[in-house]
Design a protein around this motif. Structure first.
Motif, PDB file in Angstrom:
ATOM      1  N   GLU A 288       0.658  -1.161  -0.012  1.00 35.27           N
ATOM      2  CA  GLU A 288       0.127  -0.137   0.037  1.00 35.27           C
ATOM      3  C   GLU A 288       0.729   1.187   0.018  1.00 35.27           C
ATOM      4  O   GLU A 288       0.558   1.916  -0.630  1.00 35.27           O
ATOM      5  N   GLN A 289       1.834   1.225   0.684  1.00 36.55           N
ATOM      6  CA  GLN A 289       2.701   2.303   0.844  1.00 36.55           C
ATOM      7  C   GLN A 289       3.570   2.543  -0.432  1.00 36.55           C
ATOM      8  O   GLN A 289       3.845   3.734  -1.174  1.00 36.55           O
ATOM      9  N   LEU A 290       4.266   1.452  -0.950  1.00 39.48           N
ATOM     10  CA  LEU A 290       5.057   1.466  -2.264  1.00 39.48           C
ATOM     11  C   LEU A 290       4.251   1.594  -3.601  1.00 39.48           C
ATOM     12  O   LEU A 290       4.699   2.133  -4.595  1.00 39.48           O
ATOM     13  N   GLY A 291       2.855   1.104  -3.483  1.00 38.82           N
ATOM     14  CA  GLY A 291       2.135   1.168  -4.836  1.00 38.82           C
ATOM     15  C   GLY A 291       1.707  -0.238  -5.025  1.00 38.82           C
ATOM     16  O   GLY A 291       2.526  -1.116  -5.149  1.00 38.82           O
ATOM     17  N   GLU A 292       0.478  -0.588  -5.369  1.00 41.60           N
ATOM     18  CA  GLU A 292      -0.066  -1.945  -5.655  1.00 41.60           C
ATOM     19  C   GLU A 292       0.448  -2.420  -6.900  1.00 41.60           C
ATOM     20  O   GLU A 292       0.537  -3.707  -7.001  1.00 41.60           O
ATOM     21  N   ASP A 293       1.073  -1.582  -7.761  1.00 36.54           N
ATOM     22  CA  ASP A 293       1.822  -2.204  -8.952  1.00 36.54           C
ATOM     23  C   ASP A 293       2.997  -2.618  -8.907  1.00 36.54           C
ATOM     24  O   ASP A 293       3.508  -3.441  -9.729  1.00 36.54           O
ATOM     25  N   ILE A 294       3.666  -2.752  -7.488  1.00 37.56           N
ATOM     26  CA  ILE A 294       4.964  -3.309  -7.150  1.00 37.56           C
ATOM     27  C   ILE A 294       4.699  -4.724  -6.457  1.00 37.56           C
ATOM     28  O   ILE A 294       4.110  -4.408  -5.490  1.00 37.56           O
ATOM     29  N   ASP A 295       5.093  -5.676  -7.037  1.00 32.54           N
ATOM     30  CA  ASP A 295       5.097  -6.990  -6.499  1.00 32.54           C
ATOM     31  C   ASP A 295       6.127  -7.373  -5.616  1.00 32.54           C
ATOM     32  O   ASP A 295       7.504  -7.395  -5.820  1.00 32.54           O
TER      33      ASP A 295
END
Length: 455
Positions: free
Chosen positions: A175-182
């Motif tokens: 959530e902090q880094l972005g949902e597009d990052i796995d």
């Protein structure tokens, strides 16, 4: 499992120590009575004094009943003869040999079949160079390992003071880094203690964080986490031996401005002739005047890989004191490993630890593709194929009752790499990446091979 180890040096001793601690049947062969005495005094293994190149000694060691044969002496010829004899005495045995001399390694095809067949040739020097190149690709990293054919990376990075991840619960990292990052946080190192965390754990200031991420998302992940540092361009290599020359060849291109120092004039002449863009200098890596002349304070990285580890440590400390941004030192003695970072050296590489990592996955039960030690030997990352009869197949991960200190980080199914949730169900032939504390490895091996319960 019965394992025969020829060679009681650092590699043989530490492999024997790891395996005997997992209740495997281990036999160690060596000519040196002092080396064998150290093994027998410290470990619950059988020792035999004699040459690994003697058929009689191999028979005495029970080679016909063994599953794996490791030839890891410092002499390539002994290792080659020992594996040749093991193949004759028990043709189906899995054989690994430590071979460093390029006269042999460049003819590795000869050892792929027939009486000369060796399942894996371990070249610690090549492994060390690969490790250095990985660290250079992420200058702020502490440790980097590749999995799933290079698609997935496990990166250990010290969290900078201004990172947006400080104080964030692990369950909220995406959530902090972005949902597009796995990404999955595989481990934390806090006050020199390794932790395999849960979703409720929080990242704290000064933590070393081990990220599991897709290789092609690495730079974006580190940038969002406030970690990505300037790339490495100006490099000094101290030492032109096997490791130094291999590394110089790998860096002999337009991307890097590379210099190499060695105190052997003949070796410098040979290297200067063999390399195109690398500047070769004859001198001492601990000569402060020489380092000042070469403007070491402006360098991005100094890599000291001579065969003398005290010189490696001193040259890195001197370079760091003169202003070099990052340093890497080569260490052979395991006792030195915990001392390196506290004294101010950024990274270390250890040929003997690289050799042990190359060996580990062959002695792991189940279809283990690779096994890598994390933070020395406190934890292990295993890449394995889920088998149909395995206890981890056919039910959600949240119901597996994995031992505390064990995480399934990701898996490959077909061409897709998947970051799992608690509801994910592992299927037969999934390629798993698992991290576990060392004490849980025997339980994980059982879970990968049988329907036995983990507890």
């Amino acid at each position: 499992m019965r394992v025969i180890i020829v060679g009681a040096g650092e590699v043989g001793f530490n492999v024997a120590r790891r395996l005997s601690g997992e209740n495997k049947d281990v036999v160690v062969i060596d000519m040196n009575p002092k080396a064998l005495s150290k093994v027998s005094d410290s470990l619950d293994v059988q020792t035999i004094q004699g040459s690994g190149s003697s058929p009689e000694i191999l028979e005495e060691a029970g080679v016909r009943e063994a599953d794996i044969f490791l030839a890891v002496t410092d002499k390539d010829e002994i290792n080659l003869i020992a594996t040749f004899l093991a193949n004759k005495l028990k043709p189906g045995i899995i054989k690994l040999a430590r071979i460093r001399n390029e006269d042999y390694t460049k003819y590795s095809d000869m050892f792929s079949e027939g009486d000369l067949r060796i399942d894996t040739i371990i070249n610690p020097d090549e492994e060390v160079v690969e490790s250095i190149l990985r660290v250079m690709s992420v200058p702020g990293s502490v440790e980097i390992n590749d999995f799933v054919g290079g698609k997935v990376r496990l990166i250990g990075v010290k969290l900078p003071d201004d990172s947006p991840l400080e104080g964030v619960q692990l369950m909220k990292v995406r959530e902090q880094l972005g949902e597009d990052i796995d990404v999955v946080i595989a481990a934390l190192v806090r006050d020199d203690e390794l932790i395999i965390p849960g979703g409720l754990d929080t990242i704290e200031k000064g933590d070393i964080v081990y990220f599991t991420c897709m290789r092609d998302q690495q730079d974006e992940l580190l940038q969002r986490a406030g970690i990505l540092s300037d790339p490495i361009r100006k490099v000094l290599i101290v030492g032109g031996g096997n490791v130094g020359s291999l590394l110089a060849r790998a860096l002999d291109n337009k991307k890097y401005h590379t210099r190499l120092i060695d105190n052997n004039a003949d070796r410098c002449a040979d290297l200067s002739e063999a390399l195109d863009r690398v500047i070769v200098l004859n001198g001492d890596g601990t000569d402060q005047d020489l380092l000042n002349e070469e403007n070491v304070g402006e360098l991005d990285m100094v890599i000291s890989v001579t065969g003398d580890e005290e010189m490696n440590i001193l040259s890195c400390l001197l370079a760091k004191n003169l202003g070099a941004r990052k340093t890497i030192t080569r260490i052979n003695k395991f006792a030195y490993i915990p001392l390196i970072q506290p004294i101010g050296i950024d990274h270390l590489v250890c040929p003997r630890l690289s050799a042990i990592n190359s060996i580990l996955h062959f002695v792991r039960q189940g279809k283990v593709i690779s096994a890598v030690s994390i933070k020395g030997e406190e934890a292990e990352a295993l890449e394995a194929i889920a088998q149909e009869q395995s206890d981890i197949v056919g039910k959600p991960i949240m119901e597996l009752n994995l031992p505390k200190g064990t995480l399934i980080l990701c898996f490959q199914r077909g061409d897709d790499v998947i970051i799992p949730t608690g509801l994910t169900v592992i299927e037969p032939n999934d390629r798993l990446l698992i991290i576990s504390t060392h004490k849980n490895i025997p339980k994980i091996e059982k879970a990968l091979t049988t329907k036995l319960e983990l507890y």
